[in-house]
Design an enzyme around this catalytic site. Structure first.
Site, PDB file in Angstrom:
ATOM      1  N   MET A 100       0.837  -1.202   0.000  1.00 20.12           N
ATOM      2  CA  MET A 100       0.000   0.000   0.000  1.00 20.12           C
ATOM      3  C   MET A 100       0.876   1.258   0.000  1.00 20.12           C
ATOM      4  SD  MET A 100      -3.425  -0.943   2.033  1.00 20.12           S
ATOM      5  CE  MET A 100      -2.822  -0.705   3.681  1.00 20.12           C
ATOM      6  N   ALA A 159       4.087   4.020   0.764  1.00 18.62           N
ATOM      7  CA  ALA A 159       4.851   4.576   1.890  1.00 18.62           C
ATOM      8  C   ALA A 159       5.910   3.550   2.286  1.00 18.62           C
ATOM      9  CB  ALA A 159       3.948   4.946   3.071  1.00 18.62           C
ATOM     10  N   HIS A 175       9.302  -3.482   3.120  1.00 18.62           N
ATOM     11  CA  HIS A 175       8.837  -3.732   1.748  1.00 18.62           C
ATOM     12  C   HIS A 175      10.020  -4.086   0.836  1.00 18.62           C
ATOM     13  CE1 HIS A 175       5.695  -0.701   3.161  1.00 18.62           C
ATOM     14  NE2 HIS A 175       4.949  -1.755   2.845  1.00 18.62           N
ATOM     15  N   GLN A 235     -10.414  -2.332   2.621  1.00 18.67           N
ATOM     16  CA  GLN A 235      -9.899  -3.077   3.775  1.00 18.67           C
ATOM     17  C   GLN A 235      -9.761  -2.194   5.009  1.00 18.67           C
ATOM     18  OE1 GLN A 235      -5.998  -4.088   1.848  1.00 18.67           O
ATOM     19  NE2 GLN A 235      -5.171  -3.771   3.900  1.00 18.67           N
ATOM     20  N   GLY A 259       4.764 -10.223   4.381  1.00 20.76           N
ATOM     21  CA  GLY A 259       5.543 -10.060   5.606  1.00 20.76           C
ATOM     22  C   GLY A 259       4.889 -10.759   6.791  1.00 20.76           C
ATOM     23  N   GLN A 309      -2.649 -12.007   8.559  1.00 14.83           N
ATOM     24  CA  GLN A 309      -2.981 -11.755   7.146  1.00 14.83           C
ATOM     25  C   GLN A 309      -2.291 -12.775   6.243  1.00 14.83           C
ATOM     26  OE1 GLN A 309      -2.904  -7.733   5.156  1.00 14.83           O
ATOM     27  NE2 GLN A 309      -0.861  -8.388   4.560  1.00 14.83           N
ATOM     28  N   ARG A 350       2.662   3.158   8.918  1.00  9.91           N
ATOM     29  CA  ARG A 350       1.966   3.993   9.905  1.00  9.91           C
ATOM     30  C   ARG A 350       2.932   4.658  10.891  1.00  9.91           C
ATOM     31  NH1 ARG A 350      -1.857  -0.116   9.057  1.00  9.91           N
ATOM     32  NH2 ARG A 350      -3.903   0.678   8.470  1.00  9.91           N
TER      33      ARG A 350
HETATM   34  P1  AMP Z   1       1.559  -2.885   3.449  1.00 11.81           P
HETATM   35  O1  AMP Z   1       2.100  -1.868   2.490  1.00 11.81           O
HETATM   36  O2  AMP Z   1       1.594  -2.421   4.865  1.00 11.81           O
HETATM   37  O3  AMP Z   1       0.234  -3.442   3.017  1.00 11.81           O
HETATM   38  O4  AMP Z   1       2.568  -4.094   3.422  1.00 11.81           O
HETATM   39  C1  AMP Z   1       2.893  -4.757   2.234  1.00 11.81           C
HETATM   40  C2  AMP Z   1       3.653  -6.009   2.569  1.00 11.81           C
HETATM   41  O5  AMP Z   1       4.837  -5.675   3.298  1.00 11.81           O
HETATM   42  C3  AMP Z   1       2.841  -6.949   3.476  1.00 11.81           C
HETATM   43  O6  AMP Z   1       3.066  -8.280   3.062  1.00 11.81           O
HETATM   44  C4  AMP Z   1       3.421  -6.682   4.837  1.00 11.81           C
HETATM   45  O7  AMP Z   1       3.306  -7.764   5.721  1.00 11.81           O
HETATM   46  C5  AMP Z   1       4.879  -6.431   4.491  1.00 11.81           C
HETATM   47  N1  AMP Z   1       5.528  -5.693   5.561  1.00 11.81           N
HETATM   48  C6  AMP Z   1       5.042  -4.588   6.215  1.00 11.81           C
HETATM   49  N2  AMP Z   1       5.892  -4.210   7.181  1.00 11.81           N
HETATM   50  C7  AMP Z   1       6.925  -5.096   7.156  1.00 11.81           C
HETATM   51  C8  AMP Z   1       8.129  -5.243   7.935  1.00 11.81           C
HETATM   52  N3  AMP Z   1       8.429  -4.415   8.914  1.00 11.81           N
HETATM   53  N4  AMP Z   1       8.955  -6.259   7.621  1.00 11.81           N
HETATM   54  C9  AMP Z   1       8.654  -7.125   6.608  1.00 11.81           C
HETATM   55  N5  AMP Z   1       7.547  -7.030   5.853  1.00 11.81           N
HETATM   56  C10 AMP Z   1       6.686  -6.038   6.121  1.00 11.81           C
END
Ligand code: AMP
Length: 280
Positions: free
Chosen positions: A28, A30, A35, A59, A147, A153, A187
């Protein structure tokens, strides 16, 4: 790196050869080092690495959370490019949900989607299942990288892929952390300095709870964790659970390599989640 915004353009750039594997990292935006670690793994295990950035409104069970969610597409593009991303899919809402009605994807996965995030964020996993299904269907990767930061999730996506028989392998990736061990999260960028200070309590308590599990029952450790938050006005605990990491069922005694600690807390207005594995 090529950036495409439509399904059609994406299809034009997808590899035509059947033996060319795609590693896919849905995000998503940022973007942070968490990531990027997923992208690097996707690149190292596949012929091409594709990332997507789509802030999926369906979501978010809280409209304020959606409005506050950080958006930084230019910086994101540069980070992806610098880290070897081959293709960025940056669709708008219409591209993912064409037509008047959303095509919901909502297989019943039972208990694992009813606890923790399922309980406190009604509708959240329905939105996650829907967007991940559509993204996988568009990108058609061999492997998709998720992640463990969002452990529940990841389990739910794995389970959906199994029950729907989707031809993709889920690769769970370790959580990247800041120097004080706060799990990296988009966040985190929205925390002010007091909230950031309070947030550091999350990994601190998780680590201390892991230590205590060595010679205490899970109920005792849960009570101790609850006390640590009750006495602290800077951070509100939503839940803390000690569960089997496959079934998400509570356990009486922690088992090394199988039991995981899960937490959701509000250091101020912002909700953060984290989890750690008990290693004995
Ligand atoms: P998001 O942009 O928050 O939807 O995250 C995208 C992907 O990155 C998801 O699979 C998350 O679980 C993963 N992710 C988010 N934060 C972390 C982190 N600190 N370490 C590893 N993967 C992460």
């Amino acid at each position: 790196m090529i950036t495409v915004t439509t399904r059609k353009d994406l299809q034009d750039y997808l590899p035509k050869a059947a033996d060319q594997s795609i590693g896919f990292v849905p995000t998503m935006g940022a973007l942070h080092q968490g990531h990027i670690s997923l992208l690097k793994r996707a690149k190292s295990e596949n012929d091409i690495g594709i990332a997507s950035i789509f802030i999926n409104p369906i979501q978010f069970n809280d409209i304020n959370d959606f409005n506050r969610y950080p958006r930084n597409f230019e910086a994101d593009k540069q980070k992806l490019e610098r880290n070897g991303c081959d293709l960025l899919f940056l669709p708008d809402y219409e591209e993912i949900y064409p037509g008047k009605e959303i095509e919901w994807i909502d297989p019943d996965l039972g208990y694992i989607e009813q606890v923790m995030e399922g309980q406190y964020r009604p509708g959240h996993f329905k939105g996650v299942k829907t967007v991940v299904y559509h993204l996988l269907n568009i990108v058609k990767p061999a492997r998709a990288y998720f992640g463990k930061k969002d452990y529940q999730q990841m389990l739910i996506i794995k389970s959906m892929i199994r029950v729907m028989n989707l031809p993709v392998e889920v690769v769970p990736c370790d959580t990247e952390r800041e120097r004080d061990e706060l799990a990296m999260s988009s966040r985190n960028k929205t925390l002010n300095s007091e909230e950031r200070h309070a947030a550091a309590k999350i990994p601190m308590i998780l680590n201390e709870a892991l230590e205590r599990l060595k010679d205490h029952k899970t109920q005792e450790v849960k009570a101790w964790v609850n006390d640590q938050f009750l006495s602290d006005p800077t951070i509100h605990l939503e839940y803390f659970e000690i569960l089997d990491q496959e079934s998400l069922k509570p356990v009486d005694r922690a088992v090394a390599g199988k039991t995981r600690l899960f937490i959701a807390a509000y250091p101020g207005k912002i909700r953060l989640i984290d989890n750690m594995l008990y290693k004995g």
